[in-house]
Design a protein around this motif. Structure first.
Motif, PDB file in Angstrom:
ATOM      1  N   ALA A   1       0.814  -1.212   0.000  1.00 14.59           N
ATOM      2  CA  ALA A   1       0.000   0.000   0.000  1.00 14.59           C
ATOM      3  C   ALA A   1       0.849   1.265   0.000  1.00 14.59           C
ATOM      4  O   ALA A   1       0.516   2.250  -0.673  1.00 14.59           O
ATOM      5  N   THR A   2       1.946   1.265   0.736  1.00 11.24           N
ATOM      6  CA  THR A   2       2.767   2.475   0.819  1.00 11.24           C
ATOM      7  C   THR A   2       3.474   2.770  -0.489  1.00 11.24           C
ATOM      8  O   THR A   2       3.588   3.933  -0.880  1.00 11.24           O
ATOM      9  N   LEU A   3       3.948   1.745  -1.179  1.00 10.89           N
ATOM     10  CA  LEU A   3       4.614   1.973  -2.455  1.00 10.89           C
ATOM     11  C   LEU A   3       3.661   2.666  -3.429  1.00 10.89           C
ATOM     12  O   LEU A   3       4.039   3.633  -4.100  1.00 10.89           O
ATOM     13  N   ALA A   4       2.431   2.202  -3.507  1.00 10.36           N
ATOM     14  CA  ALA A   4       1.454   2.833  -4.390  1.00 10.36           C
ATOM     15  C   ALA A   4       1.186   4.272  -3.981  1.00 10.36           C
ATOM     16  O   ALA A   4       1.090   5.175  -4.824  1.00 10.36           O
ATOM     17  N   ARG A   5       1.081   4.528  -2.676  1.00  5.58           N
ATOM     18  CA  ARG A   5       0.844   5.891  -2.184  1.00  5.58           C
ATOM     19  C   ARG A   5       2.015   6.805  -2.506  1.00  5.58           C
ATOM     20  O   ARG A   5       1.831   7.959  -2.912  1.00  5.58           O
ATOM     21  N   ALA A   6       3.227   6.310  -2.317  1.00  6.89           N
ATOM     22  CA  ALA A   6       4.413   7.137  -2.549  1.00  6.89           C
ATOM     23  C   ALA A   6       4.563   7.487  -4.022  1.00  6.89           C
ATOM     24  O   ALA A   6       4.893   8.621  -4.378  1.00  6.89           O
ATOM     25  N   VAL A   7       4.335   6.520  -4.895  1.00  8.00           N
ATOM     26  CA  VAL A   7       4.424   6.774  -6.335  1.00  8.00           C
ATOM     27  C   VAL A   7       3.413   7.841  -6.732  1.00  8.00           C
ATOM     28  O   VAL A   7       3.726   8.777  -7.483  1.00  8.00           O
ATOM     29  N   SER A   8       2.194   7.726  -6.226  1.00  8.97           N
ATOM     30  CA  SER A   8       1.150   8.698  -6.550  1.00  8.97           C
ATOM     31  C   SER A   8       1.474  10.070  -5.978  1.00  8.97           C
ATOM     32  O   SER A   8       1.247  11.095  -6.627  1.00  8.97           O
ATOM     33  N   ALA A   9       2.020  10.112  -4.760  1.00 11.49           N
ATOM     34  CA  ALA A   9       2.321  11.389  -4.101  1.00 11.49           C
ATOM     35  C   ALA A   9       3.354  12.206  -4.861  1.00 11.49           C
ATOM     36  O   ALA A   9       3.347  13.434  -4.792  1.00 11.49           O
TER      37      ALA A   9
ATOM     38  N   TRP B   1       0.367   7.857 -12.901  1.00 13.65           N
ATOM     39  CA  TRP B   1       0.121   7.352 -14.262  1.00 13.65           C
ATOM     40  C   TRP B   1       0.792   6.006 -14.525  1.00 13.65           C
ATOM     41  O   TRP B   1       0.453   5.308 -15.477  1.00 13.65           O
ATOM     42  N   GLY B   2       1.746   5.637 -13.660  1.00  7.84           N
ATOM     43  CA  GLY B   2       2.488   4.406 -13.896  1.00  7.84           C
ATOM     44  C   GLY B   2       1.962   3.186 -13.153  1.00  7.84           C
ATOM     45  O   GLY B   2       2.607   2.128 -13.171  1.00  7.84           O
ATOM     46  N   GLU B   3       0.795   3.292 -12.528  1.00  3.72           N
ATOM     47  CA  GLU B   3       0.314   2.190 -11.699  1.00  3.72           C
ATOM     48  C   GLU B   3       0.121   0.901 -12.489  1.00  3.72           C
ATOM     49  O   GLU B   3       0.436  -0.182 -12.009  1.00  3.72           O
ATOM     50  N   SER B   4      -0.419   0.979 -13.695  1.00  7.93           N
ATOM     51  CA  SER B   4      -0.624  -0.247 -14.478  1.00  7.93           C
ATOM     52  C   SER B   4       0.717  -0.870 -14.884  1.00  7.93           C
ATOM     53  O   SER B   4       0.866  -2.100 -14.914  1.00  7.93           O
ATOM     54  N   ILE B   5       1.714  -0.011 -15.185  1.00 11.16           N
ATOM     55  CA  ILE B   5       3.066  -0.500 -15.507  1.00 11.16           C
ATOM     56  C   ILE B   5       3.660  -1.233 -14.309  1.00 11.16           C
ATOM     57  O   ILE B   5       4.225  -2.331 -14.440  1.00 11.16           O
ATOM     58  N   LEU B   6       3.491  -0.639 -13.135  1.00 11.59           N
ATOM     59  CA  LEU B   6       4.062  -1.219 -11.924  1.00 11.59           C
ATOM     60  C   LEU B   6       3.313  -2.476 -11.498  1.00 11.59           C
ATOM     61  O   LEU B   6       3.920  -3.428 -10.997  1.00 11.59           O
ATOM     62  N   SER B   7       2.019  -2.484 -11.697  1.00 12.80           N
ATOM     63  CA  SER B   7       1.255  -3.673 -11.348  1.00 12.80           C
ATOM     64  C   SER B   7       1.669  -4.861 -12.214  1.00 12.80           C
ATOM     65  O   SER B   7       1.825  -5.992 -11.713  1.00 12.80           O
TER      66      SER B   7
ATOM     67  N   GLY C   1       7.193  12.616 -12.834  1.00 14.44           N
ATOM     68  CA  GLY C   1       7.115  11.307 -12.202  1.00 14.44           C
ATOM     69  C   GLY C   1       7.845  10.198 -12.928  1.00 14.44           C
ATOM     70  O   GLY C   1       7.801   9.045 -12.493  1.00 14.44           O
ATOM     71  N   GLY C   2       8.559  10.516 -14.007  1.00 15.45           N
ATOM     72  CA  GLY C   2       9.244   9.475 -14.769  1.00 15.45           C
ATOM     73  C   GLY C   2      10.289   8.738 -13.962  1.00 15.45           C
ATOM     74  O   GLY C   2      10.374   7.505 -13.990  1.00 15.45           O
ATOM     75  N   HIS C   3      11.127   9.480 -13.237  1.00 16.77           N
ATOM     76  CA  HIS C   3      12.161   8.839 -12.419  1.00 16.77           C
ATOM     77  C   HIS C   3      11.546   8.166 -11.193  1.00 16.77           C
ATOM     78  O   HIS C   3      12.112   7.194 -10.668  1.00 16.77           O
TER      79      HIS C   3
ATOM     80  N   LEU D   1       9.955   0.647 -10.322  1.00 20.02           N
ATOM     81  CA  LEU D   1      10.248  -0.573 -11.082  1.00 20.02           C
ATOM     82  C   LEU D   1      11.511  -1.245 -10.546  1.00 20.02           C
ATOM     83  O   LEU D   1      11.557  -2.467 -10.359  1.00 20.02           O
ATOM     84  N   GLU D   2      12.532  -0.445 -10.305  1.00 25.76           N
ATOM     85  CA  GLU D   2      13.779  -0.996  -9.774  1.00 25.76           C
ATOM     86  C   GLU D   2      13.575  -1.553  -8.364  1.00 25.76           C
ATOM     87  O   GLU D   2      14.143  -2.585  -7.998  1.00 25.76           O
ATOM     88  N   PHE D   3      12.761  -0.872  -7.570  1.00 27.09           N
ATOM     89  CA  PHE D   3      12.423  -1.317  -6.222  1.00 27.09           C
ATOM     90  C   PHE D   3      11.793  -2.707  -6.265  1.00 27.09           C
ATOM     91  O   PHE D   3      12.114  -3.582  -5.456  1.00 27.09           O
ATOM     92  N   LEU D   4      10.920  -2.927  -7.231  1.00 23.21           N
ATOM     93  CA  LEU D   4      10.303  -4.242  -7.400  1.00 23.21           C
ATOM     94  C   LEU D   4      11.312  -5.274  -7.893  1.00 23.21           C
ATOM     95  O   LEU D   4      11.340  -6.409  -7.413  1.00 23.21           O
ATOM     96  N   HIS D   5      12.154  -4.880  -8.859  1.00 21.71           N
ATOM     97  CA  HIS D   5      13.110  -5.836  -9.430  1.00 21.71           C
ATOM     98  C   HIS D   5      14.092  -6.336  -8.375  1.00 21.71           C
ATOM     99  O   HIS D   5      14.434  -7.531  -8.353  1.00 21.71           O
ATOM    100  N   ASN D   6      14.560  -5.458  -7.514  1.00 22.40           N
ATOM    101  CA  ASN D   6      15.528  -5.857  -6.488  1.00 22.40           C
ATOM    102  C   ASN D   6      14.950  -6.878  -5.523  1.00 22.40           C
ATOM    103  O   ASN D   6      15.705  -7.609  -4.870  1.00 22.40           O
ATOM    104  N   GLN D   7      13.633  -6.926  -5.402  1.00 24.36           N
ATOM    105  CA  GLN D   7      13.032  -7.923  -4.509  1.00 24.36           C
ATOM    106  C   GLN D   7      13.064  -9.317  -5.127  1.00 24.36           C
ATOM    107  O   GLN D   7      12.969 -10.311  -4.418  1.00 24.36           O
TER     108      GLN D   7
END
Length: 547
Positions: free
Chosen positions: A27-35, A40-46, A112-114, A120-126
């Motif tokens: 939940a926090t990752l989604a909130r931080a990206v939006s903040a 706009w990148g939620e579908s990419i990240l999902s 919000g590009g970076h 994306l990198e945060f997810l990949h490292n996991q």
């Protein structure tokens, strides 16, 4: 006599955390990206979260069980200097490149590009941290290569390609390329000005610029199977930056010799090597004698990626711990309901929350480009985050592994791999002392950075009296006598934790921010599990949307 020789039935063992969506359960990752303008990148990240929580997680396990191997010669004695990877490594790297982990922020710049790319990198490292090395170098290399527009015009389209082309060939024949880095040498390490590798002009063109022949050695070459390497060498006694292709335009292999692969504590899926340049052909990047100034643009982004990587390792460690204690019972009580374990796990989440918000705020500063205030903030916050988040990761992962008991110490779980990965980012791209000295340079050479930093804290005033008081004290200290080198670590730690507290005050639940301030900014326990009020625990434990 019974034919069934089973001695027991397996029960009270948690289900492994597999086939989950690492973005949608956070939940926090989604909130931080939006903040920070990345909604706009939620579908990419999902889409990528589903991969990293499933298929790529399994590939990460295999890539670390089957590390790369060096092949210096073929069966007939010819020098080949190649690194052989398990197919899982190529699967990980190919998926990441296809999803723009290396390129999204550069492809078509937008607010919000970076931030989205960092997520994306945060997810990949996991799923795997080792393959993040070539992804990081390729992403960050764009900033340095742009210092030579003619070279960038040739290389950048291939760097930003979403196609992973592992064929050994000249860049002109490839659909996509990756970039590595070779900076440090035995005698200097971080002190790159002590480098002895030399460059001599060749009066010939190479990929949009003048060609040079390089001779020397490098103690660390990151991702040695990359298509080109950014490196530093002395040109007439002046340290200069170069881009060195692995394969020359005529198809011959460049004069790059792989001496050996490093036998590393962690980061096992990735190859790091010692190399020699033997009249290796390279093209100059940036002005002669300005090698450090040219490559520092790349280094700044790789240091940021160290923050992202450490925050991601922390995130996945505590996610594994939460999943375990929610299912495991001791004495008929679920561990998550046992008060002491509840305190420990909540405190681990709290540390991860602070790291995640800090990372995404720095990503937002990168997005701001040439904005002078955000540039000054980026300068100081990168040093703070690189120091503190990367320092905290090993401690946090260690405690998270303990939550799993013996299972957290055996290779059947991911925890030993996360623990081995945790220290690398505090060393890579400049150790803790280097970050402290960088902070002091920023304060002394650009006094406005102090005002920008304090201005960031001021945005969080008014909701916590302890934070307001400590902000005043820190402001008086920073605006007083110049801080000394001897006590720089104490200063950088306080500044980093205060910045994290400010982020939580603005973006997290108030009880979470208050708990962080009490736990991290007032005297208390030195380890995890010392939260003094249960008010924040429910909010912290709801961060992960686990079934």
């Amino acid at each position: 006599m019974s034919a069934n020789h089973d001695t027991h039935t397996v029960f009270n063992q948690p289900r492994p955390l597999i086939d989950c969506n690492l973005f949608e359960l956070d939940a926090t990752l989604a909130r931080a990206v939006s903040a920070f303008d990345g909604g706009w990148g939620e579908s990419i990240l999902s889409a990528y979260g589903a991969l990293t929580g499933g298929e790529l997680g399994r590939l990460g396990h295999l890539a670390n069980r089957h590390p790369p191997e060096l092949r210096t010669h073929d069966a007939y004695g010819h020098r080949i200097d190649e690194v052989e990877f398990h197919p899982s490594y190529h699967g990980l790297l190919g998926a990441a490149i296809a999803h723009g982990v290396h390129s999204l922020a550069w492809e078509s710049p937008r607010p919000g590009g970076h931030v989205v790319r960092a997520a994306l990198e945060f997810l990949h490292n996991q799923a795997d941290s080792g393959t993040d090395c070539p992804l990081t170098m390729t992403y960050a290399g764009v900033a340095a290569i742009r210092a030579e527009p003619a070279v960038a015009a040739i290389w950048q389209p291939k760097i930003l390609s979403r196609t992973y082309d592992r064929v050994l060939a000249p860049q002109a024949q490839k659909r996509g390329v990756t970039i590595g880095m070779a900076m440090t040498e035995k005698q200097g390490g971080t002190d790159v000005r002590a480098n002895t590798s030399t460059a001599a002009p060749q009066n010939e063109q190479l990929d949009g610029g003048e060609g040079f022949r390089l001779t020397g050695h490098k103690w660390f070459c990151s991702a040695p199977m990359s298509d080109a390497f950014l490196t530093l060498a002395q040109l007439q006694g002046e340290l200069t930056c170069f881009l060195m292709p692995r394969v020359l335009p005529d198809g011959t292999r460049n004069g790059i010799r792989l001496q050996r692969l490093k036998d590393k504590l962690g980061n096992r899926s990735n190859a790091s090597s010692e190399i020699e340049f033997r009249d290796a052909l390279a093209v100059r990047i940036g002005e002669p004698g300005r090698g450090v100034q040219t490559i520092i643009q790349m280094v700044a982004l790789t240091r940021f990626n160290c923050m992202v990587g450490s925050a991601a390792i922390m995130r996945h460690a505590v996610l594994q711990a939460v999943s375990h204690v929610r299912q495991r019972e001791v004495g008929g009580v679920r561990l998550i309901d046992a008060p002491l374990m509840r305190n420990v796990v909540a405190d681990l989440i709290l540390e991860s929350e602070a790291a995640l918000w800090m990372v995404m705020r720095v990503a937002r500063a990168i997005d701001a480009g040439d904005d002078p205030v955000e540039s000054a903030f980026l300068r100081i916050a990168t040093a703070l985050g690189k120091y503190w988040i990367c320092k905290r990761a090993p401690q946090q992962v260690n405690e998270a592994a303990e939550c799993l008991g013996g299972l957290g110490y055996v290779e059947d779980s991911i925890m030993p791999r996360l623990y081995r990965e945790a220290p690398v980012n505090s060393i890579w791209e400049g150790s803790g002392n280097v970050q402290c000295l960088d902070l002091l340079r920023a304060i002394s050479r650009q006094p406005t950075t102090v005002d920008v930093y304090l201005g960031e804290l001021d945005k969080s005033r008014g909701s916590n009296r302890t934070f307001d008081r400590l902000t005043d004290e820190l402001a008086n200290e920073l605006r007083g006598e110049a801080p000394g080198v001897y006590s720089a670590r104490a200063l950088i730690e306080r500044m980093a934790v205060m910045l994290q507290a400010g982020m939580l005050l603005r973006h997290a639940e108030m009880e979470v921010a208050d708990a962080f301030i009490v736990a991290r900014l007032t005297p208390g326990t030195l380890g995890f599990g010392g939260l003094r009020d249960d008010a924040a625990v429910a909010s912290l434990l709801s961060v992960f949307r686990l079934p």
